[in-house]
Design a protein around this motif. Structure first.
Motif, short mmCIF file in Angstrom:
data_model
loop_
_atom_site.label_atom_id
_atom_site.label_comp_id
_atom_site.label_asym_id
_atom_site.label_seq_id
_atom_site.Cartn_x
_atom_site.Cartn_y
_atom_site.Cartn_z
N SER A 45 0.86 -1.18 0.00
CA SER A 45 0.00 0.00 0.00
C SER A 45 0.90 1.23 0.00
CB SER A 45 -0.89 0.00 1.24
OG SER A 45 -0.11 0.22 2.41
N LYS A 46 0.35 2.34 -0.41
CA LYS A 46 1.13 3.58 -0.42
C LYS A 46 1.60 3.93 0.99
CE LYS A 46 1.28 4.66 -4.69
NZ LYS A 46 2.55 4.62 -5.39
N GLU A 47 0.76 3.65 1.98
CA GLU A 47 1.14 3.92 3.37
C GLU A 47 2.32 3.06 3.79
OE1 GLU A 47 -0.57 3.57 7.93
OE2 GLU A 47 -1.94 3.29 6.26
N GLU A 66 4.52 1.65 1.82
CA GLU A 66 5.67 2.09 1.04
C GLU A 66 6.28 3.35 1.65
OE1 GLU A 66 6.52 3.61 -3.49
OE2 GLU A 66 4.88 2.18 -3.16
N THR A 67 5.43 4.29 2.02
CA THR A 67 5.90 5.54 2.63
C THR A 67 6.59 5.27 3.97
OG1 THR A 67 4.13 6.78 1.56
CG2 THR A 67 5.17 7.81 3.47
N ARG A 68 6.01 4.38 4.76
CA ARG A 68 6.60 4.05 6.06
C ARG A 68 7.95 3.36 5.90
NH1 ARG A 68 2.25 1.19 9.63
NH2 ARG A 68 3.82 1.54 11.22
N ILE A 93 10.03 3.70 3.30
CA ILE A 93 10.96 4.72 2.81
C ILE A 93 11.41 5.60 3.97
CG2 ILE A 93 11.14 6.81 1.38
CD1 ILE A 93 9.33 5.30 -0.67
N ASP A 94 10.46 6.03 4.80
CA ASP A 94 10.80 6.85 5.96
C ASP A 94 11.72 6.10 6.92
OD1 ASP A 94 10.37 9.31 7.59
OD2 ASP A 94 9.50 7.84 8.99
N ASN A 101 15.16 5.94 5.39
CA ASN A 101 15.76 7.26 5.22
C ASN A 101 16.10 7.93 6.53
OD1 ASN A 101 15.80 7.29 2.43
ND2 ASN A 101 13.80 8.25 2.24
#
Length: 77
Positions: free
Chosen positions: A7-9, A11-13, A15-16, A19
């Motif tokens: 999910s985009k969420e 994926e964002t989590r 990446i965060d 990073n």
């Protein structure tokens, strides 16, 4: 094996996480260390407990695959 898209969420989590929390190469190193220790512990303590060995084999594979994605250690020459 089941394949899903993130999910985009998620994926964002991820990446965060990579990073700002931990470097992917460090995470791969940690995964390999934990996998090794867990494998040894299960094999030494539960030599006759076959279900533990089967579960460990499956989980060991997936954790190593994740480690390889983060840092392709085994494919390097």
């Amino acid at each position: 094996m089941k394949t899903n898209t993130l999910s985009k969420e998620a994926e964002t989590r991820l990446i965060d996480f990579f990073n700002h929390i931990i470097d992917p190469e460090d995470m791969a190193k940690i995964l390999r260390q934990v996998n090794f220790i867990l494998a040894l512990a299960v094999m030494r303590q539960h030599e006759t407990l076959q279900i533990g060995v089967i579960n460990l084999e499956e989980n060991y594979y997936f954790l190593n695959e994740l480690a390889e994605i983060l840092n392709p250690y085994l494919s390097e020459e």
